[in-house]
Design a protein around this motif. Structure first.
Motif, mmCIF file in Angstrom:
data_model
loop_
_atom_site.group_PDB
_atom_site.id
_atom_site.type_symbol
_atom_site.label_atom_id
_atom_site.label_comp_id
_atom_site.label_asym_id
_atom_site.label_seq_id
_atom_site.Cartn_x
_atom_site.Cartn_y
_atom_site.Cartn_z
ATOM 1 N N SER A 49 90.241 70.372 28.963
ATOM 2 C CA SER A 49 89.947 70.470 27.523
ATOM 3 C C SER A 49 90.653 71.667 26.911
ATOM 4 O O SER A 49 91.120 71.610 25.766
ATOM 5 C CB SER A 49 88.442 70.578 27.297
ATOM 6 O OG SER A 49 87.799 69.442 27.782
ATOM 7 N N GLU A 91 86.833 66.710 23.138
ATOM 8 C CA GLU A 91 85.656 66.690 24.011
ATOM 9 C C GLU A 91 84.396 66.782 23.154
ATOM 10 O O GLU A 91 84.307 67.577 22.228
ATOM 11 C CB GLU A 91 85.723 67.896 24.945
ATOM 12 C CG GLU A 91 84.520 68.036 25.830
ATOM 13 C CD GLU A 91 84.796 68.981 26.987
ATOM 14 O OE1 GLU A 91 85.181 70.135 26.738
ATOM 15 O OE2 GLU A 91 84.641 68.550 28.140
ATOM 16 N N ASP A 166 90.149 63.236 24.756
ATOM 17 C CA ASP A 166 89.515 64.063 25.784
ATOM 18 C C ASP A 166 88.231 63.385 26.259
ATOM 19 O O ASP A 166 87.235 63.363 25.540
ATOM 20 C CB ASP A 166 89.215 65.459 25.233
ATOM 21 C CG ASP A 166 88.874 66.444 26.354
ATOM 22 O OD1 ASP A 166 88.555 65.991 27.471
ATOM 23 O OD2 ASP A 166 88.928 67.669 26.092
ATOM 24 N N GLU A 167 88.294 62.838 27.444
ATOM 25 C CA GLU A 167 87.156 62.170 28.085
ATOM 26 C C GLU A 167 86.452 61.154 27.196
ATOM 27 O O GLU A 167 85.244 61.276 26.924
ATOM 28 C CB GLU A 167 86.142 63.205 28.594
ATOM 29 C CG GLU A 167 86.790 64.157 29.570
ATOM 30 C CD GLU A 167 85.822 64.673 30.619
ATOM 31 O OE1 GLU A 167 84.973 63.898 31.070
ATOM 32 O OE2 GLU A 167 85.938 65.859 30.974
HETATM 33 MG MG LIG Z 1 86.550 69.063 29.374
#
Ligand SMILES: [Mg+2]
Ligand SMILES: Nc1ncnc2c1ncn2[C@@H]1O[C@H](COP(=O)(O)OP(=O)(O)O)[C@@H](O)[C@H]1O
Lengths: 244, 305
Positions: A49, A91, A166-167
């Protein structure tokens, strides 16, 4: 589409970033080519991140060079970087909770050409019809999956050249994850959108990725085509079977 | 009953002025999480700007229409006060935003002292009288040897406030800048990721807050007829109390809080003691902070101070 010979869109060379005096990125080299899906995997706390945010100058890279489309963006202000055509679903999704879904999308299009707003809106509603149904609801009232869809849709509203995620699968039901990954693959295939994907859910990410990077402790330790990495026993052990 | 009605009218008038000032406090707090202690002095400054402009228009430039002079002075005061508010943020706050938390607060207190002293030096210590305008008075009702009156000034004050609040509401809710302002107040870093120029949005917030404070300043001097360089403090604290009472960060809260403070103050003065009317506001501030820190419309989750 494997595009090893296409143009490098985003490149990082020797990028270091710190929180206070603690190094989170210790000299990252990475290239993302136009039209590809690049994945970055790594365990919790590896610095993924931080890397995504450092590309946007927050935190700022203390050493190294980041360039986008041949242009040095290392010390540009965050908003100016976004205006070059990078967009991120960060994130935690970071939906504006006290704005409606529609307003979140309007904010996503804040720097886009207003003439294309309706078309952009149609496009993201076509990808995520759920958002259209929810357009009047406040962001804070959405489920996790809907928030993730909204975060991606919001990032698409400016018509970026590079979409950074991000994820996107974190905390979502498998069915929703599948839907989101299909949408990402589709955008890449149909529109040639370049995607930079950070995941702990390594299986999906590696399967999808033309090129993948593995990050350990603030450094890229391994890179290669996603499927090659997927076949490596050490990757399987660290990020698939043993991992989450 | 008649006294009650009269105090209601007076309280709403005063509360309008507090509400206009309170919006500046609440918006700035909402976006950068600091109490702009100099905002009361920006308000005071605007009364002088408006007064000087009005006198220049009527006495030097010879504009004969009072209404026209009034409107021109108000618009010009809004522009100039916004500029001051903008400069205040640029010079005194921006660089300190990433510093330790108290730094911008200390700078704000310094700016407050600077502004009130600047006006003191330029305009002297005495009360400055303003020409008396819009003096018509309507008798609403009569009872118990007591006239309930509504003055043209009061109508004007409430109307101008309502009009500006409506315009302000449209700007914040419907325009791209207003939307960016709200986005930054909710998640500044995310707004930047979407290409929003956060610094510019913060400047916009100070400009809007300054413009509304200027309107309050014009209405204040219209209502009271005098002003001096120390007049930023007490109305400033009351408007700040209004913002806290309404729930700091909440725009409707600022308006409702302003009205409540105006009403409480007039009723306190009428029924309890006019000598101690300022105590009411301070007591409410203390009580709200202790017992209801998120205010009437506030969200308990705001953790920004
Ligand atoms: Mg992360
Ligand atoms: N805001 C922050 N302040 C201080 N340290 C941080 C901050 N964010 C992340 N870190 C630290 O930096 C390292 C990398 O974190 P992060 O980039 O979030 O990793 P990942 O996304 O791979 O899980 C971790 O050790 C984490 O504790």
């Amino acid at each position: 589409m494997i595009a090893t010979d296409s143009k490098v869109l985003l490149s990082l060379r020797g990028v270091k970033a710190f929180y206070g005096n603690i190094a989170a990125l210790k000299g990252v080299d990475l290239d993302i080519r136009e039209g590809e899906i690049a994945a970055l995997i790594g365990s919790n706390g590896a610095g993924k991140s931080t890397l995504m945010m450092t590309i946007f100058g927050d935190p700022r890279a203390r050493e190294g060079v980041i360039s986008f489309d041949g242009r040095d963006i290392t010390s540009m202000p965050t908003h100016a970087i976004a205006r070059l055509g990078l967009a991120q679903s960060p994130e935690g999704r970071r939906i504006f909770p006290r704005m409606t879904v529609f307003e979140n999308l309007q904010i996503g299009a804040a720097i886009g050409d207003p003439r294309y707003f309706d078309a952009s809106l149609e496009r993201v509603y076509a990808i995520f019809p759920r958002l259209k149904e929810r357009s009047g609801q406040s962001g804070g009232a959405l489920s996790g999956g809907e928030q993730q869809m909204l975060a991606i849709a919001r990032a698409l509203m400016n018509r970026p050249r590079l979409l950074m995620l991000d994820e996107p699968s974190l905390g979502l039901a498998p069915l929703v994850v599948k839907q989101i990954f299909e949408a990402i693959a589709d955008l890449n295939r149909r529109e040639g959108l370049t995607v930079f994907l950070v995941e702990q859910n390594a299986y999906h990410a590696l399967k999808l990725a033309d090129r993948a990077y593995v990050m350990v402790n603030g450094l890229i330790t391994l890179s290669g085509p996603g499927r090659d990495l997927l076949a490596m026993p050490e990757i399987r052990a660290a990020y698939l079977e043993g991992g989450r | 009953m008649e006294i009650f009605l009269q105090q209601l009218i007076n309280g709403v008038t005063l509360g309008s002025i507090y509400g206009l000032i309170a919006i500046g406090y609440t918006m700035v707090f909402g976006i950068i999480g600091m109490v702009n202690f100099a905002h009361g002095d920006i308000f005071m400054l605007s009364t002088f700007i408006a007064l000087i402009l009005f006198l220049a228009l009527t006495q030097i430039l010879g504009v004969s229409s009072v209404a026209l002079s009034f409107v021109l002075a108000m618009v010009a005061a809004m522009a100039l006060t916004s500029l001051w508010s903008y400069m205040l943020e640029r010079l005194a706050y921006r660089r300190l935003r990433k510093s330790f938390r108290l730094a911008p607060l200390i700078s704000a207190i310094g700016a407050s002292i600077f502004l009130s002293n600047l006006v003191y030096v330029l305009q002297g210590p005495r009360n400055r009288p303003a020409p008396s305008l819009f003096d018509a008075v309507i008798k609403v009702t009569h009872g118990g040897g007591y006239d309930v009156t509504l003055s043209a000034k009061q109508i004007l004050i409430v109307l101008v406030t309502a009009l500006l609040l409506a315009a302000f509401w449209v700007v914040v809710q419907k325009t791209p800048l207003g939307r960016a302002q709200r986005a930054c107040a909710q998640d500044m870093r995310m707004a930047a990721l979407l290409g929003i120029d956060v610094d510019r949005t913060i400047s916009f917030t100070f400009v809007i807050g300054g413009a509304l404070a200027a309107v309050a300043g014009v209405l204040y001097i219209l209502y009271y007829g005098v002003v001096n360089s120390g007049d930023g403090f007490i109305p400033g604290v009351k408007a700040f109390t209004a913002a806290v009472l309404g729930g700091i960060g909440s725009l409707p809260g600022a308006v409702v809080g302003g009205l409540l403070i105006g009403l409480i103050e007039t009723f306190w003065a009428a029924y309890i003691s006019s000598d101690y009317k300022d105590v009411a506001a301070f007591s409410i501030l203390a009580a709200t902070l202790v017992f209801m820190p998120s205010g009437l419309f506030g969200r308990p989750d705001v953790e920004k101070v």
